[in-house]
Design a protein around this motif. Structure first.
Motif, PDB file in Angstrom:
ATOM      1  N   ASN A 196      -8.847  69.800 -60.124  1.00 29.04           N
ATOM      2  CA  ASN A 196      -7.773  68.833 -59.890  1.00 29.04           C
ATOM      3  C   ASN A 196      -8.326  67.453 -59.533  1.00 29.04           C
ATOM      4  O   ASN A 196      -7.845  66.423 -60.019  1.00 29.04           O
ATOM      5  CB  ASN A 196      -6.868  69.375 -58.768  1.00 29.04           C
ATOM      6  N   HIS A 240      -3.681  64.308 -64.903  1.00 28.88           N
ATOM      7  CA  HIS A 240      -2.457  64.680 -64.197  1.00 28.88           C
ATOM      8  C   HIS A 240      -1.880  63.559 -63.334  1.00 28.88           C
ATOM      9  O   HIS A 240      -0.711  63.597 -62.965  1.00 28.88           O
ATOM     10  CB  HIS A 240      -2.688  65.918 -63.322  1.00 28.88           C
ATOM     11  N   HIS A 275       2.040  63.133 -59.878  1.00 28.00           N
ATOM     12  CA  HIS A 275       2.321  62.288 -58.709  1.00 28.00           C
ATOM     13  C   HIS A 275       3.261  61.163 -59.119  1.00 28.00           C
ATOM     14  O   HIS A 275       2.863  60.224 -59.797  1.00 28.00           O
ATOM     15  CB  HIS A 275       1.019  61.708 -58.152  1.00 28.00           C
ATOM     16  N   ASP A 316      -1.189  67.876 -54.806  1.00 30.95           N
ATOM     17  CA  ASP A 316      -2.458  68.551 -55.070  1.00 30.95           C
ATOM     18  C   ASP A 316      -2.664  69.738 -54.133  1.00 30.95           C
ATOM     19  O   ASP A 316      -3.466  70.621 -54.406  1.00 30.95           O
ATOM     20  CB  ASP A 316      -3.626  67.561 -54.921  1.00 30.95           C
TER      21      ASP A 316
HETATM   22 FE   LIG Z   1      -3.776  64.690 -57.771  1.00 27.68          FE
END
Ligand SMILES: [Fe+2]
Ligand code: FES
Lengths: 155, 426
Positions: free
Chosen positions: B216, B222, B227, B373
């Motif tokens: 991650n 991502h 987010h 996360d």
């Molecule tokens: Fe993240």
């Protein structure tokens, strides 16, 4: 003059507000130039100023709620606050200080219930007109240095 | 650097599906699930040919200062001795194995095991054995017992820009070589020549395998999708450029974005400042107190975000003025401890320090741009139950693990697996 019953009543309303999921009402417990911070006992003892949440205005608390509602992604969950008895300190020029222990259980969407946090609220209360006293400062000192997964809803 | 002559991996049973040897674009889910993989990682990755972050030099400034940590599950002490050097050794008494130091940090003149009071100097050398000569001529250690034959295992240590790393390996290359020039340069960019100061420490317990978190961290793909804070509050600017650095081993990476001054100038010239937000439709949200993002360009290079990772479990973060190091510690197949240390510098102006404190809100377990996360690794961990024979697909941005100018890529995630497989012999 802010008395013990006033603070107990405000605490009870504060806990119910979060536990009922009425986050929009949560900033209403604070004064406009308030301080709200979540930290841990170790950070507090060592005098470290950072926080898991660190706010020095009512606007920042409102932004926190807006972010939780509109932006942040987390699994649906709720808290149950259980508050201990507030310990009132001598009222000073800047307001009345109190310390109140809490337990917070976290109930996940699948029903899993954990003891999420224990700690104490270090509060500074001030009168707000004829209404109930409001928080000029709330330092949430969690006993443990660990946070499970994430901290979304305020404590 | 990894040892390719390793014996066949010591997995208890054959994997549920073979890991294709010729591509970095597939990762079988069994690597996140198997206890034998987790055990092998402790020896081949964490106690193998790697450098592992222990603490900040600034956390143990004086002689006798120490911090306890773990490396590959093994309890470790990092100690500053009178010669000014930092020593690391296993926090295990050579007598019968008790922990030597019980506190997480402190200052000691020497270390004395509580069990039978054997004592150690600040470099971890055994210096005293209680009742060595017995009591009234009775008992005691045999004549042939030599304290020098009994020493806790020592680790190699290295300090880079105030970061203390340790290695249990005698064959790991020097840290500068391990990091490579580009990574070193970006560590120096943030910490070089500065006097860091801890402003907070938090531990986040993640409900997932440690590799899902370090994936991650390296996953620049991502960021804008999971987010939503920046887009929701219209804080994304078109005039941002960025990129990704993946080192030769694959295991170390930097992801960054910076204000594109040229693009910004063009926008200004066209008098379109108001249009530079990605989304500006009505009915959207505005921050009531935008001071949280009134960051300062403290490094003078316009870089607003730099996430840097060092294989296996270290992260250095600059998100605007929020600086932190993160240490990733596996706790079994589906549990990970993420230790955050928030930093400032001794010479911070009050305004800059205040900005760092405000920007605590961006990161950590309650961070506007990082709380997801904390849970997304758990979504994968739960999602892949019963799918040990299936694989993740890592084809965004191609199939290599090279540096690139785009962040719409999984290149550094592939890089992690490249390094991981080399170390593990999988
Ligand atoms: Fe993240
Ligand atoms: S185990 Fe440490 S002195 Fe015996």
């Amino acid at each position: 003059m802010i008395g013990l019953p006033d603070i107990m009543a405000a605490q009870a309303r504060y806990a119910r507000c979060i536990d009922d999921g009425r986050l929009e009402d949560w900033p209403g417990f604070f004064l406009p130039d308030c301080v709200y911070r979540i930290t841990t006992a170790e950070n507090h003892r060592l005098g470290f100023a950072a926080g898991l949440i660190w706010a020095d205005s009512l606007g920042m608390l409102q932004d926190r709620v807006a972010a939780l509602r509109e932006a942040n992604i987390y699994e649906r969950h709720a808290y149950r606050h259980v508050l201990g008895l507030p310990l009132l300190e001598e009222a000073g020029a800047d307001g009345t200080r109190s310390e109140t222990p809490f337990l917070v259980a976290r109930i996940m969407r699948d029903g899993a219930t954990d003891l999420f946090a224990t700690g104490r609220y270090l509060d500074l209360w001030r009168a707000d007109g004829d209404g109930p006293p409001k928080l000029a400062e709330r330092i949430v000192v969690c006993d443990s240095s660990r946070v499970d997964t994430l901290l979304a809803l305020p404590l | 650097m990894p040892d390719h002559s390793l014996p066949a991996p010591a997995l208890a049973a054959p994997p549920e599906v073979p890991w294709p040897a010729d591509t970095l674009t597939r990762v079988p889910y069994w690597v996140f699930q198997r206890a034998d993989v987790a055990a092998l990682e402790q020896t081949r990755v964490f106690r193998g040919d790697t450098w592992n972050y222990l603490c900040l030099e600034a956390e143990i400034p004086d002689a006798g200062d120490y911090r306890a940590s773990t490396l590959g599950g093994v309890p470790i002490l990092a100690v500053r001795d009178h010669d000014g050097e930092i020593y690391a050794f296993e926090n295990r008494c050579v007598h019968r194995g008790a922990l030597i130091a019980l506190e997480d940090f402190g200052n000691a003149r020497e270390f004395t095991c509580v069990y039978h009071a054997w004592s150690y100097d600040l470099q971890g050398n055994l210096k005293g054995v209680a009742f060595k000569d017995g009591i009234n001529g009775q008992g005691g250690m045999p004549e042939c017992f030599r304290m020098s034959d009994h020493q806790p295992r020592k680790l190699r240590t290295a300090v880079v820009a105030g970061l203390v790393f340790a290695s249990a390996s005698d064959t790991v290359p020097p840290i500068e070589e391990y990091l490579g020039e580009q990574i070193l340069e970006r560590i120096e960019r943030v910490l070089g020549g500065r006097k860091p100061e801890v402003i907070g420490r938090f531990t986040q317990a993640l409900p997932n395998n440690w590799k899902l978190y370090v994936e991650n961290v390296r996953d620049s793909y991502h960021a804008s999708l999971l987010h939503l804070f920046f887009t929701t509050f219209e804080l994304n600017k078109l005039s941002q450029k960025g990129g990704l650095i993946v080192d030769e081993s694959g295991g170390n990476h930097v992801s960054y974005s910076a204000i594109d001054r040229e693009a910004e100038a063009k926008v200004a010239a066209a008098n379109e400042y108001a249009a530079q937000n990605i989304r500006s439709e009505s009915g959207s949200y505005r921050l009531k107190d935008p001071s949280v993002l009134a960051g300062m360009d403290e490094f003078g290079d316009g870089v607003t975000l730099q996430i840097l990772s060092v294989f296996p479990g270290f992260v250095l973060q600059q998100i605007q003025n929020s600086l932190a190091v993160r240490q990733v510690v596996p706790r079994g197949t589906d549990r990970t401890d993420l230790h955050w240390t928030y930093l400032g510098f001794k010479d911070d102006t009050p305004e800059l320090r205040r900005m760092r404190l405000k920007q605590c809100n961006l990161v950590g377990p309650a961070g506007y741009v990082s709380m997801e996360d904390g849970c997304v690794g758990g979504f994968v961990q739960r999602g892949v139950v019963g799918a040990s024979d299936r694989m993740a697909v890592l084809e965004m941005g191609g199939s290599d693990a090279e540096s690139t100018r785009t962040r719409a890529t999984e290149a550094s995630v592939r890089g992690f697996w490249k390094a991981y497989r080399a170390h593990m012999g999988l």
